[in-house]
Scaffold this active site. Structure first.
Site, PDB file in Angstrom:
ATOM      1  N   ASP A 150     -13.883   6.851   0.887  1.00  0.00           N
ATOM      2  CA  ASP A 150     -13.854   6.630  -0.570  1.00  0.00           C
ATOM      3  C   ASP A 150     -14.928   7.514  -1.212  1.00  0.00           C
ATOM      4  OD1 ASP A 150     -11.813   4.794  -0.636  1.00  0.00           O
ATOM      5  OD2 ASP A 150     -13.135   3.047  -0.568  1.00  0.00           O
TER       6      ASP A 150
ATOM      7  N   LYS B 108     -13.823  -4.261   4.816  1.00  0.00           N
ATOM      8  CA  LYS B 108     -14.596  -3.015   4.758  1.00  0.00           C
ATOM      9  C   LYS B 108     -16.057  -3.186   5.192  1.00  0.00           C
ATOM     10  CE  LYS B 108     -12.073  -0.365   1.250  1.00  0.00           C
ATOM     11  NZ  LYS B 108     -12.204   0.406   0.004  1.00  0.00           N
TER      12      LYS B 108
ATOM     13  N   ASN C  78     -14.309   2.532   5.339  1.00  0.00           N
ATOM     14  CA  ASN C  78     -12.850   2.423   5.162  1.00  0.00           C
ATOM     15  C   ASN C  78     -12.105   3.326   6.135  1.00  0.00           C
ATOM     16  OD1 ASN C  78     -13.430   4.890   3.966  1.00  0.00           O
ATOM     17  ND2 ASN C  78     -11.668   4.737   2.632  1.00  0.00           N
TER      18      ASN C  78
ATOM     19  N   GLY D  97      -7.401   7.215 -10.862  1.00  0.00           N
ATOM     20  CA  GLY D  97      -7.837   7.057  -9.472  1.00  0.00           C
ATOM     21  C   GLY D  97      -6.902   7.625  -8.424  1.00  0.00           C
TER      22      GLY D  97
ATOM     23  N   THR E  37       0.785  -1.238   0.000  1.00  0.00           N
ATOM     24  CA  THR E  37       0.000   0.000   0.000  1.00  0.00           C
ATOM     25  C   THR E  37       0.825   1.300   0.000  1.00  0.00           C
ATOM     26  OG1 THR E  37      -1.580   1.276   1.289  1.00  0.00           O
ATOM     27  CG2 THR E  37      -0.211  -0.210   2.526  1.00  0.00           C
ATOM     28  N   TYR E  38       0.244   2.349  -0.633  1.00  0.00           N
ATOM     29  CA  TYR E  38       0.835   3.696  -0.629  1.00  0.00           C
ATOM     30  C   TYR E  38       0.472   4.468   0.655  1.00  0.00           C
ATOM     31  CZ  TYR E  38       1.666   3.882  -5.787  1.00  0.00           C
ATOM     32  OH  TYR E  38       2.100   3.692  -7.070  1.00  0.00           O
ATOM     33  N   SER E  39      -0.440   3.928   1.450  1.00  0.00           N
ATOM     34  CA  SER E  39      -1.025   4.701   2.553  1.00  0.00           C
ATOM     35  C   SER E  39      -0.001   5.285   3.536  1.00  0.00           C
ATOM     36  CB  SER E  39      -2.049   3.864   3.312  1.00  0.00           C
ATOM     37  OG  SER E  39      -3.157   3.663   2.489  1.00  0.00           O
TER      38      SER E  39
HETATM   39  P1  NAP Z   1     -14.099  -5.559  -6.816  1.00  0.00           P
HETATM   40  O1  NAP Z   1     -15.154  -5.617  -5.780  1.00  0.00           O
HETATM   41  O2  NAP Z   1     -13.089  -6.644  -6.913  1.00  0.00           O
HETATM   42  O3  NAP Z   1     -14.749  -5.459  -8.296  1.00  0.00           O
HETATM   43  C1  NAP Z   1     -15.659  -4.491  -8.643  1.00  0.00           C
HETATM   44  C2  NAP Z   1     -16.632  -5.003  -9.684  1.00  0.00           C
HETATM   45  O4  NAP Z   1     -15.992  -5.097 -10.939  1.00  0.00           O
HETATM   46  C3  NAP Z   1     -17.185  -6.392  -9.441  1.00  0.00           C
HETATM   47  O5  NAP Z   1     -18.203  -6.326  -8.489  1.00  0.00           O
HETATM   48  C4  NAP Z   1     -17.650  -6.794 -10.821  1.00  0.00           C
HETATM   49  O6  NAP Z   1     -18.947  -6.266 -11.084  1.00  0.00           O
HETATM   50  C5  NAP Z   1     -16.658  -6.078 -11.723  1.00  0.00           C
HETATM   51  N1  NAP Z   1     -15.625  -6.993 -12.236  1.00  0.00           N
HETATM   52  C6  NAP Z   1     -14.741  -7.723 -11.518  1.00  0.00           C
HETATM   53  N2  NAP Z   1     -13.947  -8.455 -12.326  1.00  0.00           N
HETATM   54  C7  NAP Z   1     -14.370  -8.176 -13.599  1.00  0.00           C
HETATM   55  C8  NAP Z   1     -13.971  -8.647 -14.884  1.00  0.00           C
HETATM   56  N3  NAP Z   1     -12.990  -9.522 -15.033  1.00  0.00           N
HETATM   57  N4  NAP Z   1     -14.612  -8.142 -15.963  1.00  0.00           N
HETATM   58  C9  NAP Z   1     -15.622  -7.232 -15.829  1.00  0.00           C
HETATM   59  N5  NAP Z   1     -16.042  -6.775 -14.626  1.00  0.00           N
HETATM   60  C10 NAP Z   1     -15.422  -7.237 -13.534  1.00  0.00           C
HETATM   61  O7  NAP Z   1     -13.297  -4.206  -6.672  1.00  0.00           O
HETATM   62  P2  NAP Z   1     -13.592  -2.834  -5.904  1.00  0.00           P
HETATM   63  O8  NAP Z   1     -13.044  -2.922  -4.545  1.00  0.00           O
HETATM   64  O9  NAP Z   1     -14.996  -2.396  -6.080  1.00  0.00           O
HETATM   65  O10 NAP Z   1     -12.612  -1.880  -6.737  1.00  0.00           O
HETATM   66  C11 NAP Z   1     -12.793  -1.675  -8.112  1.00  0.00           C
HETATM   67  C12 NAP Z   1     -11.619  -0.894  -8.674  1.00  0.00           C
HETATM   68  O11 NAP Z   1     -11.560   0.397  -8.083  1.00  0.00           O
HETATM   69  C13 NAP Z   1     -10.257  -1.561  -8.398  1.00  0.00           C
HETATM   70  O12 NAP Z   1      -9.440  -1.419  -9.522  1.00  0.00           O
HETATM   71  C14 NAP Z   1      -9.696  -0.753  -7.257  1.00  0.00           C
HETATM   72  O13 NAP Z   1      -8.284  -0.715  -7.272  1.00  0.00           O
HETATM   73  C15 NAP Z   1     -10.266   0.611  -7.563  1.00  0.00           C
HETATM   74  N6  NAP Z   1     -10.380   1.438  -6.360  1.00  0.00           N
HETATM   75  C16 NAP Z   1      -9.734   2.613  -6.351  1.00  0.00           C
HETATM   76  C17 NAP Z   1      -9.830   3.430  -5.258  1.00  0.00           C
HETATM   77  C18 NAP Z   1      -9.093   4.732  -5.282  1.00  0.00           C
HETATM   78  O14 NAP Z   1      -8.926   5.332  -4.219  1.00  0.00           O
HETATM   79  N7  NAP Z   1      -8.687   5.201  -6.444  1.00  0.00           N
HETATM   80  C19 NAP Z   1     -10.588   3.062  -4.143  1.00  0.00           C
HETATM   81  C20 NAP Z   1     -11.273   1.832  -4.180  1.00  0.00           C
HETATM   82  C21 NAP Z   1     -11.152   1.013  -5.306  1.00  0.00           C
HETATM   83  P3  NAP Z   1     -20.047  -7.144 -11.869  1.00  0.00           P
HETATM   84  O15 NAP Z   1     -19.935  -8.540 -11.334  1.00  0.00           O
HETATM   85  O16 NAP Z   1     -21.323  -6.473 -11.512  1.00  0.00           O
HETATM   86  O17 NAP Z   1     -19.725  -7.060 -13.327  1.00  0.00           O
END
Ligand code: NAP
Length: 268
Positions: A102, A66, A87, A232, A14-16
């Site tokens: 978030d 979370k 979070n 992001g 993590t970068y945190s």
């Molecule tokens: P997650 O729960 O693993 O996945 C999010 C959703 O993406 C899943 O519920 C699924 O939705 C879809 N998905 C997963 N694998 C897929 C695939 N192979 N093809 C198409 N859709 C797929 O992740 P999350 O925690 O919500 O995070 C999502 C992204 O946001 C990550 O890349 C994470 O690093 C990023 N993020 C960034 C921040 C930031 O501060 N910038 C904060 C939090 C998260 P469906 O099943 O409905 O299709």
């Protein structure tokens, strides 16, 4: 020394700590931000008891705790109630309070992008935790939200006040903003995008919540079509800054911290 930290599992990447230590330095806070890896949920109760005893001010929480953390807190903030995940935890007057920064990180990102979301059509790809925080921020900004899921029926059971599309239906759709809230395109699988460049043609703005790599294939496609894009990183930094504001009852300059941190992250 004020105690803070991050709870999760296998989170040494993590970068945190960089982010929070920079905030401590810039704002003269005598703080210590530790990484706490817990193997399973059953350890959370005792872990929180120890933190309380040690007079910890607050912690961030990440995957996979979370949602499960909510069983162990005393007070749930309105955004956590709506999103169903936290979070950020604050220990205050013997109480444990849960926040979702978030959500605030997404709102700050919209601000940075200069978006005017009222009555605008926004597409969100994915239905996980990041999508939930994003959708809450969009609805609070009065946007009209369409969620795209691989499983539309399942998604329809989890969300209210929004519309739903399958990836096939997205082909005929257009709008103001499209947001990638899936992990598709994250390092090391960086040459894939959840949607084609033809779809990105139909939107004015594209936001990818992924921050590693900083320019995903999704954003490359959008840029090649002349769209305004954002990754992001601002959200990541803003959720950390908001946590510090909650813990310390202070207000910080987001732009300054972002600019300082971008330099440090780029040098890494
Ligand atoms: P997650 O729960 O693993 O996945 C999010 C959703 O993406 C899943 O519920 C699924 O939705 C879809 N998905 C997963 N694998 C897929 C695939 N192979 N093809 C198409 N859709 C797929 O992740 P999350 O925690 O919500 O995070 C999502 C992204 O946001 C990550 O890349 C994470 O690093 C990023 N993020 C960034 C921040 C930031 O501060 N910038 C904060 C939090 C998260 P469906 O099943 O409905 O299709």
């Amino acid at each position: 020394m004020k105690k803070f930290g991050l709870l999760g599992k296998n989170i040494n990447y993590t970068y945190s700590p960089i982010l929070h230590n920079k905030i401590f330095e810039v704002y003269n806070i005598e703080g210590d931000y530790e990484i706490f890896n817990l193997e399973n949920e059953s350890q959370i109760y005792n872990f929180l008891k120890i933190l309380k005893k040690e007079k910890t001010i607050g912690i961030n929480v990440t995957i996979p705790y979370k949602t499960s953390i909510l069983k162990y807190v005393d007070i749930i903030s309105p955004e956590v109630l709506s999103i169903g995940a936290a979070n950020c935890i604050k220990f205050e007057n013997e109480k444990i309070i849960a926040y979702n920064t978030d959500y605030f990180g997404v709102l700050k990102t919209f601000e940075k992008m200069g978006l005017d979301l009222k009555n605008k059509k926004v597409i969100v790809l994915g239905s996980g935790g990041a999508a939930k925080a994003t959708i809450k921020a969009l609805l609070d900004s009065k946007a009209i939200v369409y969620l795209v899921s691989r499983n539309k029926i399942k998604a329809q059971k989890e969300f209210e006040n929004i519309f739903f599309l399958s990836y096939e239906e997205l082909v005929n759709s257009s709008g103001y903003l499209i947001i990638n809230a899936t992990p598709v395109g994250t390092f090391p699988d960086t040459d894939i995008s959840p949607v084609s460049s033809e779809i990105l043609q139909n939107f004015d703005f594209a936001l990818d919540l992924i921050y590693n790599p900083e320019e995903t294939q999704f954003l490359k496609y959008a840029k090649s079509k002349g769209k305004k894009v954002e990754n992001g990183l601002y959200m990541l930094i803003a959720q950390g800054v908001k946590s510090e504001e909650i813990w310390n009852n202070l207000e910080f300059n987001y732009e300054k911290i972002y600019n300082d941190l971008i330099d440090i992250i780029h040098k890494k």
